[in-house]
Design a protein around this motif. Structure first.
Motif, PDB file in Angstrom:
ATOM      1  N   ASP A   1       2.374   2.800  -2.295  1.00 28.97           N
ATOM      2  CA  ASP A   1       1.874   3.699  -3.467  1.00 28.97           C
ATOM      3  C   ASP A   1       0.647   4.371  -3.238  1.00 28.97           C
ATOM      4  O   ASP A   1       0.363   5.305  -4.148  1.00 28.97           O
ATOM      5  CB  ASP A   1       2.171   3.022  -4.536  1.00 28.97           C
ATOM      6  CG  ASP A   1       3.555   2.670  -5.245  1.00 28.97           C
ATOM      7  OD1 ASP A   1       4.265   3.484  -4.520  1.00 28.97           O
ATOM      8  OD2 ASP A   1       3.926   1.621  -5.485  1.00 28.97           O
ATOM      9  N   ASP A   2      -0.220   3.775  -2.249  1.00 27.79           N
ATOM     10  CA  ASP A   2      -1.768   4.416  -2.321  1.00 27.79           C
ATOM     11  C   ASP A   2      -1.881   5.333  -1.215  1.00 27.79           C
ATOM     12  O   ASP A   2      -2.703   5.969  -1.036  1.00 27.79           O
ATOM     13  CB  ASP A   2      -2.649   3.330  -1.888  1.00 27.79           C
ATOM     14  CG  ASP A   2      -2.489   1.948  -2.894  1.00 27.79           C
ATOM     15  OD1 ASP A   2      -2.164   2.280  -3.867  1.00 27.79           O
ATOM     16  OD2 ASP A   2      -2.740   0.727  -2.436  1.00 27.79           O
TER      17      ASP A   2
ATOM     18  N   ARG B   1       0.256  -2.848   6.744  1.00 25.78           N
ATOM     19  CA  ARG B   1       0.395  -1.982   5.380  1.00 25.78           C
ATOM     20  C   ARG B   1       0.053  -0.558   5.543  1.00 25.78           C
ATOM     21  O   ARG B   1      -0.218  -0.284   6.511  1.00 25.78           O
ATOM     22  CB  ARG B   1      -1.071  -2.637   4.680  1.00 25.78           C
ATOM     23  CG  ARG B   1      -2.383  -2.375   5.648  1.00 25.78           C
ATOM     24  CD  ARG B   1      -3.733  -3.022   4.806  1.00 25.78           C
ATOM     25  NE  ARG B   1      -4.675  -2.766   5.687  1.00 25.78           N
ATOM     26  CZ  ARG B   1      -5.150  -3.254   6.922  1.00 25.78           C
ATOM     27  NH1 ARG B   1      -4.262  -4.360   7.192  1.00 25.78           N
ATOM     28  NH2 ARG B   1      -6.100  -3.121   7.415  1.00 25.78           N
TER      29      ARG B   1
ATOM     30  N   ALA C   1      -2.149   8.809   0.357  1.00 24.87           N
ATOM     31  CA  ALA C   1      -2.733   9.909  -0.255  1.00 24.87           C
ATOM     32  C   ALA C   1      -2.152  11.182   0.460  1.00 24.87           C
ATOM     33  O   ALA C   1      -2.412  12.303  -0.206  1.00 24.87           O
ATOM     34  CB  ALA C   1      -3.994  10.034  -0.003  1.00 24.87           C
TER      35      ALA C   1
ATOM     36  N   GLU D   1      -2.286   2.720   4.383  1.00 27.30           N
ATOM     37  CA  GLU D   1      -3.601   2.960   3.772  1.00 27.30           C
ATOM     38  C   GLU D   1      -3.505   4.481   3.264  1.00 27.30           C
ATOM     39  O   GLU D   1      -2.466   5.122   3.666  1.00 27.30           O
ATOM     40  CB  GLU D   1      -4.663   2.715   4.724  1.00 27.30           C
ATOM     41  CG  GLU D   1      -4.801   1.104   4.978  1.00 27.30           C
ATOM     42  CD  GLU D   1      -6.119   0.882   5.834  1.00 27.30           C
ATOM     43  OE1 GLU D   1      -6.753   1.905   6.425  1.00 27.30           O
ATOM     44  OE2 GLU D   1      -6.450  -0.351   6.127  1.00 27.30           O
ATOM     45  N   PRO D   2      -4.345   5.035   2.441  1.00 28.51           N
ATOM     46  CA  PRO D   2      -4.316   6.479   2.102  1.00 28.51           C
ATOM     47  C   PRO D   2      -4.143   7.296   3.213  1.00 28.51           C
ATOM     48  O   PRO D   2      -3.511   8.273   3.014  1.00 28.51           O
ATOM     49  CB  PRO D   2      -5.533   6.581   1.324  1.00 28.51           C
ATOM     50  CG  PRO D   2      -5.976   4.918   0.854  1.00 28.51           C
ATOM     51  CD  PRO D   2      -5.703   4.187   1.849  1.00 28.51           C
TER      52      PRO D   2
ATOM     53  N   GLY E   1       0.967  -1.164   0.097  1.00 27.45           N
ATOM     54  CA  GLY E   1       0.044   0.023  -0.002  1.00 27.45           C
ATOM     55  C   GLY E   1       0.666   1.407   0.005  1.00 27.45           C
ATOM     56  O   GLY E   1       0.422   2.232   0.075  1.00 27.45           O
TER      57      GLY E   1
END
Ligand code: NA7
Length: 519
Positions: free
Chosen positions: A168-169, A335, A171, A337-338, A166
C-alpha cells in the motif's frame, strides 16, 4: 411456483411488507452464468425476475477484464452457448472484446437487458421460512424479496491484492489486471509484474512491447503448451453462418479433444497418467524450442504435475523472457517500498509501475460471495468452512430452500464454463418441472442426497491428478483451505449433462406455501 406471463411485476409476497419489491426470482450476477439462468427462467415461463449486478454493465468476467492481451483460453467454438453459436469469431481463440460483444448480443436477443439492474451491490440474503421467500439486501439499505434466489457471482470475481509488506506504500502507479487503466501510458516505464498465472501469460508479452524495463516476479512457474490459434478466414465464417452444422461439427471435435485431455490428464490420472505425461512433455518441448538458455529454462519449468493447475496456452510467453529488457525474478519478494521491490536476498529493483496479475480470492471470499442465511439461521459460508465445501450436483444445498448457487463446490464440469452453465440450466428445467407438476413452489435438497453426492465426488476424485499427482508445489486454486480439490466435478461433460437431466426427483423435498407436501 408462480409463473407469470407479464413483465417484471412489483407485488407483495405472502407474509411480506407490501412496500418491498417482490419478484419470482432474483439472479445475482449478469455474466454468462446469470444470463443462462435468465434464459432458462424465461423458457420455464417464469418471467418476473431481475438480474442484479454491482458493475455498470453486463458480461461479468468479460466486462471487468480488459487488460492488454486478454483472450479466451478455450477455443471460441466451444466457449459459447451451444444454442447460440457465433459464426463471426475473428480468431480460433477470440480476443476478450469479442466475448463482451457476444454477451451483449445474447442479452439483446434473449431480452435480458431490461431485467438487469447495474451498480447494485447485494450485501446478503436471508431465507424467510414463514413467507417462503428470500429477502435480498442491497447496499444502500433497500431490501427486495423473491421466491427463488439464483447466485451467479462467478468463480474468479474478487480480485486479490497480494498480502506483501508495503504494497500500500508504493508511490507509483498500481494496476490490477482486473481493473485495467487504459489511460495510463506505459511507454518508457520501468514496470514490474507480480503473478505468472493465466493472466500473466497473456499480459506479460503485451507489456513487454510497451515498457522500457519489465521485471516479472514469479513465485510458481506455470505449464504452457503451444496455442493453436489464428484468424478464422472470412469464407469459413460465412460457411459457419450459412451452414451452422459445420460450426457444430467443429465444436464437437474441439470439445472431444478437451474432454480427452481432462479425462486422462486430470480426472483419471491414476489409470491414464501417460496422457498427463504427454502434455508435460509437450510443454517441455515447447519451452526447449523457445528458450535456449538452460538456466532460464530451469526457472520457467514447473515442479508440479501438469493438470494440478489450469494449463495455459501461449506462443509468445516464453520468448518474452529472452528479450534484453525483460527480467525474470524468482527470488521471493521481501517487501515493496515506495519506489521499488526488495527481494529476500536484499536486492532492490526500482520501478514506477506495479502490475498485479495476482488473480482472485476464490475460497476466502467467494464461497459464497455474499452472506447467505438459510433455514434455522444456517450461514452458508460458515457451514461450508465448519464442515466441508459441498453442494448437491454443484447447485443446491440442504437448509437453503429455493436457492440455486451456480458457483458452488463441484459445479465446474469440463474446461469450458459454458458446459457447466448448460448443465445447470438442465437441472433447473427438471427441478422446476417437478415443482410445477406437484403444484409446489418450494424445493430443498435432502441431507441424504447431498451426503451421498459429496461421498461420490470424494471417491471419484481419488483417481485424479489432485490426489495422485504431485500438486503440493502448484499452489493451485483448485484446492480449498481444507486441502480438498473441491472445485472441479470429477465427471465427463456428457455424464454431468446426463445427470442434470435425470437426477432422482426424490432427492428434493417439495412444499407449497404454508402446506408441506411429501418429498
Ligand atoms: P491465478 O491463476 O490465480 O494466478 C495468480 C498469480 O499471482 C500466480 O502466479 C500467483 O503465484 C501470483 N501471486 C498471487 N499472490 C502472490 C503473492 N503474494 N506473491 C507472489 N505471487 C503471487 O490468476 P490469473 O488471473 O492469472 O488466472 C485466473 C484464471 O483466469 C485462469 O485460471 C483462467 O481460467 C483464466 P502462485 O501460483 O500462487 O505462487
Amino acid at each position: 411456483m408462480t409463473p407469470t406471463s407479464g413483465p417484471s411485476a412489483v407485488k407483495p409476497a405472502l407474509g411480506t411488507e407490501p412496500d418491498r419489491e417482490h419478484h419470482d426470482a432474483i439472479i445475482i450476477g449478469a455474466g454468462f452464468g446469470g444470463m443462462g439462468a435468465g434464459i432458462q427462467l424465461d423458457r420455464l415461463g417464469i418471467r418476473d425476475y431481475v438480474i442484479l449486478d454491482r458493475e455498470d454493465d453486463l458480461g461479468g468476467t468479460w466486462h471487468v477484464n480488459h487488460y492488454p492481451g486478454l483472450a479466451v483460453d478455450i477455443a471460441s467454438v466451444t466457449y459459447s452457448y451451444s444454442f447460440e453459436p457465433n459464426p463471426y469469431w475473428s480468431r480460433l481463440f477470440a480476443p476478450g472484446a469479442e466475448l463482451k460483444r457476444y454477451a451483449q448480443h445474447v442479452a439483446e436477443k434473449y431480452d435480458l437487458r431490461r431485467r438487469m439492474r447495474f451498480g447494485t451491490t447485494v450485501t446478503g440474503a436471508r431465507w424467510d421460512d414463514d413467507a417462503h421467500h428470500w429477502a435480498v439486501h442491497l447496499a444502500g439499505g433497500e431490501t427486495l424479496t423473491a421466491t427463488y434466489l439464483i447466485t451467479a457471482t462467478g468463480f474468479l470475481s474478487q480480485p486479490k491484492k497480494p498480502d506483501i509488506d508495503g504494497v500500500d506504500d508504493f508511490a507509483g502507479k498500481v494496476i490490477h489486471s482486473a481493473d485495467w487503466d487504459h489511460d495510463y501510458d506505459l511507454t518508457g516505464r520501468r514496470a514490474a509484474v507480480i503473478g505468472t498465472g493465466a493472466t500473466g501469460v497473456q499480459l506479460i508479452p503485451e507489456l513487454a512491447t510497451r515498457v522500457a524495463e519489465l521485471t516479472v516476479y514469479q513465485r510458481t512457474p506455470i505449464w504452457v503448451v503451444p496455442k493453436l490459434d489464428g484468424p478464422i478466414p472470412r469464407p469459413l465464417r460465412r460457411l459457419f453462418a450459412r451452414l451452422p452444422i459445420t460450426q457444430r461439427a467443429a465444436r464437437v471435435a474441439n470439445s472431444a479433444l478437451l474432454e480427452a485431455l481432462t479425462f486422462t490428464g486430470v480426472l483419471h490420472y491414476r489409470q491414464a497418467r501417460l496422457g498427463a505425461l504427454g502434455a508435460e512433455l509437450l510443454a517441455r518441448a515447447h519451452l526447449r524450442r523457445q528458450v535456449k538458455d538452460p538456466e532460464l529454462r530451469r526457472k520457467l519449468t514447473p515442479r508440479y504435475s501438469f493438470g494440478c493447475k489450469r494449463p495455459t496456452f501461449s506462443n509468445d510467453y516464453f520468448p518474452t523472457f529472452t528479450r534484453p529488457h525483460v527480467h525474470l525474478e524468482t527470488e521471493s519478494i521481501a517487501r515493496i517500498e515506495p519506489d521499488g521491490i526488495v527481494t529476500a536476498d536484499g536486492r532492490k529493483t526500482e520501478i514506477d509501475t506495479l502490475v498485479l496479475a495476482t488473480g482472485f480470492d476464490l475460497w476466502e471470499t467467494n464461497f459464497p460471495a455474499i452472506e447467505i442465511i438459510g433455514r434455522e439461521g444456517r450461514d452458508l459460508g460458515k457451514w461450508w468452512r465448519d464442515t466441508r465445501f459441498q453442494a448437491y450436483e454443484g447447485i443446491t444445498v440442504p437448509h437453503f430452500p429455493n436457492l440455486l448457487s451456480l458457483n458452488s463446490p463441484y459445479a465446474y464440469t469440463g474446461l469450458s464454463y459454458f458446459w457447466t452453465i448448460e448443465a445447470q440450466m438442465r437441472h433447473m428445467e427438471r427441478l422446476f418441472g417437478e415443482l410445477r407438476r406437484r403444484g409446489a413452489d418450494t424445493f430443498e435438497v435432502t441431507k441424504e442426497a447431498n451426503d451421498a453426492f459429496l461421498a461420490r465426488m470424494t471417491d471419484d476424485l481419488a483417481d485424479s491428478v489432485f490426489y495422485q499427482g504431485n500438486c503440493g508445489p502448484a499452489r493451485s486454486y483448485y484446492f480449498n483451505p481444507h486441502g480438498e480439490a473441491a472445485l472441479l466435478r470429477p465427471a465427463t461433460v456428457l455424464a454431468g449433462r446426463r445427470e442434470a437431466g435425470s437426477f432422482p426427483l426424490d432427492d428434493y423435498t417439495y412444499a407449497a406455501r404454508h402446506t408441506e407436501t411429501a418429498g
